[in-house]
Scaffold this active site. Sequence first.
Site, PDB file in Angstrom:
ATOM      1  N   LYS A   1      79.888  67.695 -66.070  1.00  0.00           N
ATOM      2  CA  LYS A   1      79.420  69.017 -66.515  1.00  0.00           C
ATOM      3  C   LYS A   1      80.589  69.912 -66.946  1.00  0.00           C
ATOM      4  CE  LYS A   1      77.324  70.016 -62.596  1.00  0.00           C
ATOM      5  NZ  LYS A   1      77.555  68.809 -61.768  1.00  0.00           N
TER       6      LYS A   1
ATOM      7  N   ARG B   1      71.245  75.480 -58.422  1.00  0.00           N
ATOM      8  CA  ARG B   1      71.259  74.243 -57.647  1.00  0.00           C
ATOM      9  C   ARG B   1      70.079  74.163 -56.685  1.00  0.00           C
ATOM     10  NH1 ARG B   1      77.120  73.018 -58.121  1.00  0.00           N
ATOM     11  NH2 ARG B   1      77.575  71.129 -56.992  1.00  0.00           N
TER      12      ARG B   1
ATOM     13  N   ARG C   1      88.966  61.392 -59.369  1.00  0.00           N
ATOM     14  CA  ARG C   1      89.330  62.801 -59.578  1.00  0.00           C
ATOM     15  C   ARG C   1      90.071  63.346 -58.361  1.00  0.00           C
ATOM     16  NH1 ARG C   1      84.505  66.931 -61.027  1.00  0.00           N
ATOM     17  NH2 ARG C   1      84.313  67.243 -58.800  1.00  0.00           N
TER      18      ARG C   1
ATOM     19  N   ARG D   1      91.201  68.765 -54.955  1.00  0.00           N
ATOM     20  CA  ARG D   1      89.970  69.184 -54.280  1.00  0.00           C
ATOM     21  C   ARG D   1      89.701  68.297 -53.072  1.00  0.00           C
ATOM     22  NH1 ARG D   1      85.040  70.287 -58.336  1.00  0.00           N
ATOM     23  NH2 ARG D   1      83.963  69.866 -56.371  1.00  0.00           N
TER      24      ARG D   1
ATOM     25  N   ARG E   1      77.234  65.310 -50.905  1.00  0.00           N
ATOM     26  CA  ARG E   1      76.967  66.143 -52.096  1.00  0.00           C
ATOM     27  C   ARG E   1      75.915  65.495 -52.985  1.00  0.00           C
ATOM     28  NH1 ARG E   1      82.882  66.136 -53.789  1.00  0.00           N
ATOM     29  NH2 ARG E   1      82.259  67.063 -55.774  1.00  0.00           N
TER      30      ARG E   1
HETATM   31  P1  ADP Z   1      80.545  69.274 -58.025  1.00  0.00           P
HETATM   32  O1  ADP Z   1      79.475  69.467 -59.066  1.00  0.00           O
HETATM   33  O2  ADP Z   1      81.535  68.220 -58.382  1.00  0.00           O
HETATM   34  O3  ADP Z   1      80.012  69.097 -56.632  1.00  0.00           O
HETATM   35  P2  ADP Z   1      81.196  72.128 -58.052  1.00  0.00           P
HETATM   36  O4  ADP Z   1      82.520  72.657 -58.398  1.00  0.00           O
HETATM   37  O5  ADP Z   1      80.058  72.432 -58.971  1.00  0.00           O
HETATM   38  O6  ADP Z   1      81.433  70.556 -57.963  1.00  0.00           O
HETATM   39  O7  ADP Z   1      80.757  72.584 -56.574  1.00  0.00           O
HETATM   40  C1  ADP Z   1      81.606  72.416 -55.456  1.00  0.00           C
HETATM   41  C2  ADP Z   1      80.922  72.967 -54.199  1.00  0.00           C
HETATM   42  O8  ADP Z   1      80.708  74.394 -54.356  1.00  0.00           O
HETATM   43  C3  ADP Z   1      79.529  72.418 -53.897  1.00  0.00           C
HETATM   44  O9  ADP Z   1      79.587  71.206 -53.156  1.00  0.00           O
HETATM   45  C4  ADP Z   1      78.920  73.582 -53.080  1.00  0.00           C
HETATM   46  O10 ADP Z   1      79.395  73.591 -51.761  1.00  0.00           O
HETATM   47  C5  ADP Z   1      79.478  74.812 -53.784  1.00  0.00           C
HETATM   48  N1  ADP Z   1      78.582  75.304 -54.860  1.00  0.00           N
HETATM   49  C6  ADP Z   1      78.854  75.314 -56.197  1.00  0.00           C
HETATM   50  N2  ADP Z   1      77.823  75.830 -56.897  1.00  0.00           N
HETATM   51  C7  ADP Z   1      76.863  76.158 -55.979  1.00  0.00           C
HETATM   52  C8  ADP Z   1      75.557  76.722 -56.056  1.00  0.00           C
HETATM   53  N3  ADP Z   1      75.001  77.044 -57.249  1.00  0.00           N
HETATM   54  N4  ADP Z   1      74.863  76.913 -54.900  1.00  0.00           N
HETATM   55  C9  ADP Z   1      75.395  76.600 -53.717  1.00  0.00           C
HETATM   56  N5  ADP Z   1      76.613  76.048 -53.568  1.00  0.00           N
HETATM   57  C10 ADP Z   1      77.353  75.831 -54.676  1.00  0.00           C
END
Ligand code: ADP
Length: 192
Positions: free
Chosen positions: A14, A90, A129, A135, A147
């Site tokens: 994404k 999400r 990654r 991260r 996740r």
């Molecule tokens: P990825 O899609 O690789 O898991 P992100 O950078 O989108 O990585 O998200 C990392 C973490 O941030 C998630 O595992 C969650 O804990 C938190 N997070 C990100 N976006 C949201 C959201 N919209 N609602 C709740 N938690 C979120």
Amino acid sequence: MLNIILFGPPGSGKGTQAAILKEKYGLEHISTGDLLREERTQKTPLGLEAQRFMEQGLLVPDAVVIGMIGNKLDEKLAQVNGFIFDGFPRTVAQAQALDQLLADKHTAIKGVLALQVSEDELLKRLLQRGLTSGREDDRDAEVIRKRISVYNNSTIPVLDHYGAMGKSLCVNGEGSIEDISSALSHAINSLG
Ligand code: ADP
């Protein structure tokens, strides 16, 4: 406005694709993951609260994320052609809140583009990654599996939410970055 949700599991590409589409269509890219990591780096109260959830692969509470998005929309709305949302919404509650925030501003989501990637490929990409991203949540296979399971249980229903409005489109997320971005562009151009 061209408001798009780039949808897909962790590791589906994404962020990479949003950066390309943002340039091509002149959109503001909003990644809740990036915003939360920024808050965490600055050690704000919001960032410190979010950290506890992120390190376990759990979702940050809806109210926290929705408040953050509301502020961002207010800040940018007047200046942009549209938004590309990455990692948000999400949960169905986040999707409903987003729909309301956009409706208040006389706009709406135009389409949801869902990247399809197999679970084996996701795990492989995320561990890869983790070697360079810095991260923590990409370094631990257990946190990655968590996740992906949170995605399957809490996030997939968001696709049904927009599917019921005829707004969801699936795109193959495996292949070259260029092939995927051209498939996404076709999908965007096909939106009414
Ligand atoms: P990825 O899609 O690789 O898991 P992100 O950078 O989108 O990585 O998200 C990392 C973490 O941030 C998630 O595992 C969650 O804990 C938190 N997070 C990100 N976006 C949201 C959201 N919209 N609602 C709740 N938690 C979120």
